[in-house]
Design a protein around this motif. Structure first.
Motif, PDB file in Angstrom:
ATOM      1  N   MET A  37      48.240   5.555  78.739  1.00 63.35           N
ATOM      2  CA  MET A  37      47.514   6.544  79.487  1.00 63.35           C
ATOM      3  C   MET A  37      46.037   6.191  79.241  1.00 63.35           C
ATOM      4  O   MET A  37      45.444   6.360  80.187  1.00 63.35           O
ATOM      5  N   VAL A  38      45.671   5.922  77.974  1.00 66.16           N
ATOM      6  CA  VAL A  38      44.426   5.746  77.692  1.00 66.16           C
ATOM      7  C   VAL A  38      43.928   4.521  78.543  1.00 66.16           C
ATOM      8  O   VAL A  38      42.779   4.313  79.047  1.00 66.16           O
ATOM      9  N   ARG A  39      44.675   3.431  78.604  1.00 63.42           N
ATOM     10  CA  ARG A  39      44.575   2.149  79.246  1.00 63.42           C
ATOM     11  C   ARG A  39      44.349   2.487  80.770  1.00 63.42           C
ATOM     12  O   ARG A  39      43.577   2.137  81.458  1.00 63.42           O
ATOM     13  N   CYS A  40      45.232   3.300  81.242  1.00 69.23           N
ATOM     14  CA  CYS A  40      45.104   3.664  82.825  1.00 69.23           C
ATOM     15  C   CYS A  40      43.744   4.339  83.065  1.00 69.23           C
ATOM     16  O   CYS A  40      43.278   3.944  84.254  1.00 69.23           O
ATOM     17  N   ALA A  41      43.269   5.360  81.947  1.00 69.51           N
ATOM     18  CA  ALA A  41      42.103   5.950  82.334  1.00 69.51           C
ATOM     19  C   ALA A  41      40.943   5.045  82.347  1.00 69.51           C
ATOM     20  O   ALA A  41      40.048   5.284  82.974  1.00 69.51           O
ATOM     21  N   ALA A  42      40.940   4.047  81.501  1.00 68.90           N
ATOM     22  CA  ALA A  42      39.926   2.917  81.631  1.00 68.90           C
ATOM     23  C   ALA A  42      40.072   2.109  82.924  1.00 68.90           C
ATOM     24  O   ALA A  42      38.837   1.946  83.338  1.00 68.90           O
ATOM     25  N   VAL A  43      41.234   1.701  83.365  1.00 67.41           N
ATOM     26  CA  VAL A  43      41.173   0.911  84.636  1.00 67.41           C
ATOM     27  C   VAL A  43      40.628   2.064  85.554  1.00 67.41           C
ATOM     28  O   VAL A  43      39.779   1.632  86.734  1.00 67.41           O
ATOM     29  N   ARG A  44      41.156   3.295  85.795  1.00 69.40           N
ATOM     30  CA  ARG A  44      40.595   4.274  86.708  1.00 69.40           C
ATOM     31  C   ARG A  44      39.280   4.392  86.800  1.00 69.40           C
ATOM     32  O   ARG A  44      38.373   4.495  87.709  1.00 69.40           O
ATOM     33  N   ASP A  45      38.564   4.571  85.451  1.00 63.56           N
ATOM     34  CA  ASP A  45      36.994   4.867  85.374  1.00 63.56           C
ATOM     35  C   ASP A  45      36.109   3.548  85.840  1.00 63.56           C
ATOM     36  O   ASP A  45      35.207   3.634  86.423  1.00 63.56           O
ATOM     37  N   ALA A  46      36.965   2.340  85.520  1.00 68.53           N
ATOM     38  CA  ALA A  46      36.037   1.109  85.693  1.00 68.53           C
ATOM     39  C   ALA A  46      36.317   1.015  87.134  1.00 68.53           C
ATOM     40  O   ALA A  46      34.998   0.484  88.062  1.00 68.53           O
ATOM     41  N   LEU A  47      37.212   1.180  88.070  1.00 70.09           N
ATOM     42  CA  LEU A  47      37.245   0.983  89.437  1.00 70.09           C
ATOM     43  C   LEU A  47      36.376   2.165  90.054  1.00 70.09           C
ATOM     44  O   LEU A  47      35.867   1.815  91.235  1.00 70.09           O
ATOM     45  N   HIS A  48      36.372   3.248  89.698  1.00 74.31           N
ATOM     46  CA  HIS A  48      35.499   4.400  89.932  1.00 74.31           C
ATOM     47  C   HIS A  48      33.917   3.877  90.217  1.00 74.31           C
ATOM     48  O   HIS A  48      33.233   3.959  90.906  1.00 74.31           O
TER      49      HIS A  48
END
Length: 629
Positions: free
Chosen positions: A457-468
């Motif tokens: 979930m932490v990795r998912c959040a990192a990818v989400r924030d990077a794409l944003h």
């Protein structure tokens, strides 16, 4: 002399000793063979003709046949004109000696002919295997002609035994080496003992440390050794060979040059493409080979790929593989749940030629080159690397491909041991194709085969924030590498570009290869045609990325050994399939008649054949368009 210490071999043996079959086994792994037949006559002798046809049926369809017939000088000319990359099988010298002694050629200096043949064998640049009868063990012939033939053949055998690198006597099918030793051409991969040290990129960009894994001594890959393979390290006082300023100006490069003297890596590069015809033709040829059952099945994909990248319908199996291990590191949420110590341990094992990659590489006869990249930043906080470091990493990857090509490697296995590469590859896939990151990000696997869903979930959040963060930023190849990809993906991208430029196929598996393929596609679309996915694995990220790249996996057996290890595990199977496709003849049922090699005698002989069956029949009356009807 070749790397395995032989260019010429003389195979001696009596009648039905198995000498011809043994000689053929020495060259069975060659991409193509010129079979030089010395026998003449046989038109009025059915038994002699049957012997010739038996030899013809044994030869692979990829071999070409040349007949010296009644002209002994033709064999000498063939040997002298042969090129370094060619392989010749001469069977046999008994027919050649018989023509030398032909009364129609007398008077003649027969000893001069033997000396000329011996000189041609000694000086030839090609691989040559000569078959000759050993008649010195039989009774002395009762006729003058028989004694003359025995003496002349014995003199010829002695002269050629002195000229050849190896001499073998075959008795009852069992070979005994009298001089030297020659392994079959495809038995030992042509790998150098040591991989030269790779140059380093500018400070804080890329550092590298190469190692080598010894080549196995047996033709077939052995079972996993009980101990890790021994690494042959460069001497302590050896200095890495400096990179020439014009290293990227080789004739094999097709990219434009800039004032700095290095190739500019930019979108729209013009790289070579594999042959568009050889691959499909090789795939179609499989249906006619002498294979039991339904043939090679999914392995036909590997045969088609090898044929296209080698521009031939009868590709050779890869014998010189280089495993390029790219080791990277990251900060931020991408490495959540990662055991840094365990990652470092695996990198160190690869640098020693140990661990899983070392063992698999040793079995495959491959050498290993390990390259470490500098640590990149957190993708959710800002760009992970600056533009100059990305460009340096791209060039470093290109040089890795150059090094493999210059060392004679014929295939590259791209491997990665990079912390956080799953998150980075997922971000690259989402940014370049619009894929849903949550659906493709692999679960966080920790030592002990356990999943850490909190880390995922932490990795998912990192990818989400990077794409944003980059939603309004340019999405060019260098931009993607700079913002979210990182230096390890940049090096792998440069490797794919350089491999395409040098026409070297690359075996991919895992997130790093897929991410590099997606970025390289935007720089030069030709790169994906030089890539093969040997095993699909278990990751949705790999499946979806391969689908975007148009890569059809050869096998789908669910391996999940880590990046590079999947490809190395199935490499022996791919080699076996490509080797069979090259060596096996056409099925006998598909031949027009026994011994014709699938060709009609009339059509194969030019305009001298009987074409009456193809002639248009004369009409028996006026047709509907005839005048006067």
């Amino acid at each position: 002399m070749s790397e395995d210490r032989w260019n010429t071999v003389l195979v001696l043996g009596g009648i039905r000793s198995g000498k011809s079959g043994f000689a053929e086994s020495l060259v069975a792994g060659a991409p193509s063979v010129r079979y030089v037949a010395t026998a003449a006559g046989g038109e009025d002798d059915p038994e002699w003709r049957a012997r010739i046809e038996a030899h013809q049926r044994r030869r692979p369809q990829s071999w070409t046949t040349e007949e010296t017939g009644s002209d002994p000088a033709l064999l000498i000319e063939l040997l002298r004109s042969a090129e370094p990359g060619e392989t010749l099988l001469v069977d046999d010298l008994g027919g050649w000696v018989a023509e030398v002694l032909n009364p129609a050629r007398q008077p003649n200096d027969d000893e001069a002919d033997v000396a000329a043949l011996s000189s041609a064998v000694r000086e030839t640049a090609a691989r040559v295997v000569l078959v000759s009868p050993e008649v010195g063990l039989s009774l002395v012939p009762l006729t003058p002609v028989g004694r003359a033939f025995t003496d002349a053949l014995g003199t010829t055998n002695q002269a050629l035994a002195g000229a050849c690198d190896g001499v073998v006597l075959v008795v009852a099918g069992q070979p005994t080496w009298l001089k030297g030793f020659a392994a079959p051409i495809d038995a030992t991969p042509a790998a150098p003992a040591v991989v030269e040290a790779l140059p380093t990129a500018p400070v804080e960009a890329v550092t590298s440390r190469p190692v080598a894994v010894p080549t196995p001594a047996t033709p077939a890959p052995p079972p996993p050794p009980a101990q890790p393979p021994t690494v042959v390290a460069p001497p302590a006082d050896a200095e890495p060979e400096p990179v020439r300023a014009d290293v990227l100006r080789e004739s094999t490069m097709t990219l434009p040059l800039v004032a700095s003297g290095l190739t500019e890596i930019r979108p729209g590069m013009d790289l070579p493409l594999p042959s568009a015809d050889s691959g499909p033709d090789a795939r179609e040829r499989l249906s006619g080979l002498d294979l039991p059952g339904g043939g090679l099945g999914a392995l036909g994909e590997a045969v088609e790929f090898a044929a296209a990248t080698q521009s031939t319908v009868t590709p050779r199996a890869w014998t010189g593989a280089r495993v390029v291990v790219i080791a990277g590191d990251r900060a931020g949420g991408a490495v959540a749940g990662t055991d840094s110590a365990d990652v470092e341990r695996r990198i160190a094992e690869a640098e020693r030629g140990a661990g899983l990659l070392g063992r698999l590489a040793g079995q495959a006869g491959a050498d290993i080159s390990v390259l470490r990249t500098a640590r990149t930043g957190a993708m959710e906080d800002g760009p992970v690397a600056d533009e100059s470091a990305v460009e340096a990493a791209l060039r470093e990857g290109w040089k890795l491909a150059d090094g493999a090509a210059d060392a004679g490697r014929d295939v590259i296995v791209l491997a990665g041991i990079s912390a956080g590469i799953e998150a980075a590859a997922t971000a690259v896939l989402a940014a370049t194709t619009g894929a849903e990151a949550v659906a493709t990000l692999p679960r966080a696997l920790v030592p002990g085969a356990r999943f850490d869903d909190a880390a995922w979930m932490v990795r998912c959040a990192a990818v989400r924030d990077a794409l944003h963060r980059i939603r309004q930023e340019p999405r060019g190849a260098v931009d993607i590498l700079r913002q979210i990809g990182g230096l390890d993906v940049a090096v792998a991208t440069g490797l794919l570009l350089g491999a395409a430029a040098r026409r070297i196929p690359v075996l991919l598996d895992g997130p790093l290869g897929i991410a590099a393929g997606l970025v390289a596609r935007d720089l030069a679309s030709q790169t994906r045609h030089w890539c093969l996915l040997p095993e699909l694995g278990t990751l949705a990220l790999v499946r979806q990325g391969a689908d975007v790249l148009g890569l059809t996996p050869v096998l789908e057996i669910g391996l999940d050994l880590g990046e590079g290890a999947n490809a190395l595990s199935v490499l022996p199977v791919l080699r076996a399939a490509v080797g069979l496709a090259s060596a096996l003849p056409v099925h006998p049922a598909l031949l027009g008649e026994v011994g014709d090699d699938g060709l009609d005698d009339g059509l194969d002989g030019g305009l001298d054949g009987d074409l009456s069956e193809f002639a248009e029949p004369e009409p028996h009356g006026p047709g509907p368009a005839s005048p006067g009807v």
